[in-house]
Design an enzyme around this catalytic site. Sequence first.
Site, PDB file in Angstrom:
ATOM      1  N   GLY A 129       3.734  -9.401 -14.785  1.00 51.74           N
ATOM      2  CA  GLY A 129       4.729  -9.715 -13.776  1.00 51.74           C
ATOM      3  C   GLY A 129       5.381  -8.466 -13.210  1.00 51.74           C
ATOM      4  N   LYS A 184      -3.680  -7.478  -8.403  1.00 48.80           N
ATOM      5  CA  LYS A 184      -2.581  -7.080  -7.510  1.00 48.80           C
ATOM      6  C   LYS A 184      -2.545  -5.558  -7.345  1.00 48.80           C
ATOM      7  CE  LYS A 184       0.448  -5.276 -10.556  1.00 48.80           C
ATOM      8  NZ  LYS A 184       1.268  -4.040 -10.441  1.00 48.80           N
ATOM      9  N   ASN A 248       0.015   2.464  -7.513  1.00 50.54           N
ATOM     10  CA  ASN A 248      -1.176   2.066  -6.764  1.00 50.54           C
ATOM     11  C   ASN A 248      -0.957   2.192  -5.260  1.00 50.54           C
ATOM     12  OD1 ASN A 248      -3.331   0.839  -8.739  1.00 50.54           O
ATOM     13  ND2 ASN A 248      -1.349   0.179  -9.500  1.00 50.54           N
TER      14      ASN A 248
END
Length: 317
Positions: A129, A184, A248
Site C-alpha cells: 500500500g 504500480k 520509480n
Amino acid sequence: MKISVMGCGRWGSFIAWYLERIPHQVTLYGRKGSKHLEQFRQTRFNGLLTLDEKIYLTDDMQEAVERAEMIVVSISAQSFRVFMKELEQCDLSKKCLILCMKGIESDTGKRLTEIAKEYTDCPLAIWVGPGHVQDFTRGIPNCMVIDSQDQALKIQLVHSFSSHLIRFYYGDDLLGNEIGAASKNVIGIAAGMLDGKGKTALKGALMSRGTREIARLIHAMGGKEITAYGLGHLGDYQATVFSEFSHNRKFGELYVQGMDYGELAEGVATTKALLRLGEEYHVELPICKAVYDILYNKKNPDQILSDLFLRSIKMEF
C-alpha cells in the site's frame, strides 16, 4: 511482540522505527558489510529517521531469527530468492513471515510468496500500500493493506500493527495484491517518463488505462479484477505517480532526460516480469510494453509515449 525486520534500507528501517513506537520489541538485521547498518550503529540516524536505542541491531541472521516471533522482510525483490536460501538454514518453526516488498522475480515471473513457499512452510503475509518514509516521519497518516491466506495471521497482524499513523485494511486477494503492488512501480516509471518529456497532463490517461491493464492481468491469473482498484495498486498511485519521493517516478523522469539516477528502481525488473506474465496468460500490457521498449530496447521515448497515448483511436475500456 518480538519482531525482527530483515533489511535496513529506507523502508526496512522505517518499519523497525514504526513497530518499535507502537510498541513492539524490535530487532533490525542488515547483512555483513551493510553501509546502512554501520551508519545506524554509529549514529542511529540514516538521514531520514532516528532509531530508538531499544531497537537491537545485528548482522547475524541466525540471531535475528532467534530473537523473533515474527520476521518482517524488506529487501530488493530480485534478491529475495538468495535471501530465502540463507533464511531456510535457520530454525523457522513457530515463526511467521511478513513480506514488505513490491516486486516480481524478473527471470521467472514468480510472486514473492510463491518463492517463499519453495523454502519454508511457515505462515506468510504481505504488507503493501501507499506511503513514504518522509511523510510518515512527519506524522502524515496513510492507509495500507495486509493480506494472507492464513486468516488468523491476517487478523492478528492488522490488530497488532495498526495505529493512528497507519490504518491497515484486510486484503482478500493475495495474488491480486501482490501483482497490483508490484506493477504500480512500472506505472510509476511511466509517469516519470511523462514528466521528463513534458507530457504530465497524460497522467490521467496513464492512471485510467494502467489500472485497467493490470486488472485484466490479475483476472487472467485467477485473482479479482477489483483488487487493482484498491490500496495495493490504484490507491498507491498518489505516492508513486505524483510524489516527489517516488523512486520509480524519479527514475523514469531522469532516464528519458538522459540523466543517471544512480541505481535501478524496482520497477525496471518488474517490467520484464510483467511482460513474461502477459505472454503466459495471453493479456496485452501496452503500458508495460512501452516502458520495456524504452528501457530494454532503447527506443525513442517521445515516439513510444506518443504512440501509446496520442495516436490510437479505440474504446475507452
